[in-house]
Write an enzyme that holds these catalytic residues in place. Structure first.
Site, PDB file in Angstrom:
ATOM      1  N   TYR A  48       0.841  -1.202   0.000  1.00 27.64           N
ATOM      2  CA  TYR A  48       0.000   0.000   0.000  1.00 27.64           C
ATOM      3  C   TYR A  48       0.875   1.251   0.000  1.00 27.64           C
ATOM      4  O   TYR A  48       1.824   1.352   0.782  1.00 27.64           O
ATOM      5  CB  TYR A  48      -0.906   0.038   1.249  1.00 27.64           C
ATOM      6  CG  TYR A  48      -1.675   1.338   1.343  1.00 27.64           C
ATOM      7  CD1 TYR A  48      -2.963   1.423   0.831  1.00 27.64           C
ATOM      8  CD2 TYR A  48      -1.096   2.485   1.891  1.00 27.64           C
ATOM      9  CE1 TYR A  48      -3.657   2.622   0.863  1.00 27.64           C
ATOM     10  CE2 TYR A  48      -1.784   3.691   1.919  1.00 27.64           C
ATOM     11  CZ  TYR A  48      -3.062   3.755   1.409  1.00 27.64           C
ATOM     12  OH  TYR A  48      -3.740   4.942   1.427  1.00 27.64           O
ATOM     13  N   GLU A  70      -3.626   7.599  -4.107  1.00 29.06           N
ATOM     14  CA  GLU A  70      -3.534   6.318  -3.397  1.00 29.06           C
ATOM     15  C   GLU A  70      -3.322   5.178  -4.386  1.00 29.06           C
ATOM     16  O   GLU A  70      -4.063   5.045  -5.358  1.00 29.06           O
ATOM     17  CB  GLU A  70      -4.821   6.086  -2.602  1.00 29.06           C
ATOM     18  CG  GLU A  70      -4.763   4.848  -1.741  1.00 29.06           C
ATOM     19  CD  GLU A  70      -6.065   4.642  -0.971  1.00 29.06           C
ATOM     20  OE1 GLU A  70      -7.115   4.380  -1.606  1.00 29.06           O
ATOM     21  OE2 GLU A  70      -6.032   4.737   0.268  1.00 29.06           O
TER      22      GLU A  70
END
Ligand code: GDP
Ligand code: MN
Length: 389
Positions: A109, A197
């Site tokens: 991530y 993101e």
């Protein structure tokens, strides 16, 4: 402003961030052609909607042939895709992104968002990719490394290396991850992003660092500086009422309550919503008509508020500072006559020429309740809506 995954990836590629490449398709046939053009024996068909969590909702599917790509695209296009980020009715899939299939060794991530407390963008990385960051933050905050980004200097290479080491990457991968992270941060700062993101960022079996997904949101107020990005706006993904309102320079955000609000000034609009809540009601929208709203803008605002089937009453709360109350009263009366006003209307006016404004409302012959304070106005509209139910 949100953009689709394929558009976010296009932007990232400009900054040297390697993404899982693909081709956009609007028909099953195009999806089949895209599979052939990509040339591999594995591809991923990904529904393009302005919401995440598509994988779990059936919006991301691996395909192994041209025919399978067509079949999957046929199912996806036109479907109402439901994810935890869409409403319960889901969002219509109008396009799919057919991407090269990758062999994933690891899902990580990476995200950048504004830290409002520090007043700086914050890089967040975690080795637990593919899972929502909110979940990791709540359950295992130590699994996330956060590094503040200096808005003038950008992400420093030493910070990028620290992030890469935290992710447990081998030296060869650190070398690839550093320019990836620096490029992502550069894109974030230069293009006035609110969120960038990458979930997941993947390490492929071949040892490449690739953005498998991209969620890039831009600051709408900065889009005048980036006309090429502004062009990526897809109004069909946005709330129809909000799109209408933006055409008339109205700051409108739809909410799920039953009391429509028309207010000048964002602070007063927030206070009005709070006061409605205090009296047991729920606002159907936030609306700031601005300091110089014309009669036309006020009419438009009424039309937009009334087009919401949940609206059972309207509270107009205007402070005539730059604007004069009699002008506003004329606008409200004009608007109430033009649109079919079928719900109770409470108007609270204060400021310059307030007596004249109230007199105009009183003699208009319209069913308008005047209030002399915000508190009284909120109380009256809440009572009117409650008694109607
Ligand atoms: P989201 O669910 O909307 O966040 O969509 P993503 O683009 O993040 O995709 C969801 C999941 O699909 C990823 O976490 C991967 O596990 C999987 N996926 C996507 N592309 C590929 C691929 O090329 N190969 C493999 N093996 N899995 C993929
Ligand atoms: Mn994702």
């Amino acid at each position: 402003m949100k953009v689709h995954e394929y558009q976010g990836k296009e932007v990232l590629e400009r900054y040297g961030v390697r993404t899982q490449r693909g081709i956009v398709a609007e028909t099953p046939q195009q999806a089949g052609e895209a599979f052939a053009q990509l040339g591999g024996d594995l591809a991923v068909v990904k529904a393009q909607i302005h919401a995440g969590g598509r994988g779990k909702g059936g919006g991301v599917k691996l395909v192994k042939s041209r025919q399978e790509a067509e079949e999957v695209a046929d199912q996806m296009l036109g479907m109402m895709l439901k994810t935890h980020q869409t409403g319960p009715e889901g969002q219509l899939v109008r396009k799919v992104f057919v991407c090269e299939g990758l062999d994933l060794a690891q899902e990580l991530y990476v995200g950048i968002a504004l830290d409002r407390h520090l007043g700086q963008p914050m890089l967040m990385v975690s080795a637990e990719g593919g899972v929502e960051i909110e979940t990791i933050a709540a359950e295992r905050p130590e699994a996330i490394l956060k590094l503040p980004i200096n808005p003038l200097r950008g992400l420093e290479p030493y910070q990028a290396r620290r992030a890469a080491f935290f992710l447990g990457l081998s030296p060869a991968l650190v070398k690839k991850a550093v320019p990836f992270l620096v490029g992502l941060a550069k894109a974030y700062l230069e293009l006035d992003c609110e969120i960038a993101e990458i979930n997941p960022l993947v390490i492929t079996e071949q040892g490449e660092v690739v953005a498998l997904d991209a969620k890039i949101n831009f600051d709408s107020n900065a889009m005048y500086r980036h006309p090429d990005v502004a062009e990526m706006r897809d109004e069909s993904e946005e709330d129809g009422k909000e799109v209408e309102a933006s055409r008339f320079g109205l700051n409108y955000i739809s909410l799920d309550g039953s009391i429509g609000c028309m207010v000048n000034g964002a602070g007063l609009a927030m206070a009005t919503m709070d006061t409605i809540n205090l009296h047991g009601g729920a606002p159907a929208n936030f609306l700031d008509v601005g300091g110089g709203a014309t009669e036309e803008a006020i009419t438009e605002a009424f039309r937009i508020i009334l087009s919401d089937p949940n609206v059972q009453g309207i509270l107009v709360n205007i402070f005539g500072g730059i604007m004069k109350c009699d002008v506003i009263a004329r606008g409200v009366i004009g608007a109430a006559k033009t649109v079919d006003l079928h719900v109770p209307l409470v108007v609270r006016l204060e400021g310059t020429n307030v007596e004249e404004g109230r007199r105009l409302l009183a003699k208009s012959g319209l069913d308008i309740t005047s209030a002399s304070s915000l508190d009284e106005g909120a109380k009256l509209i809440c009572q009117a809506v409650q008694s109607a139910n």
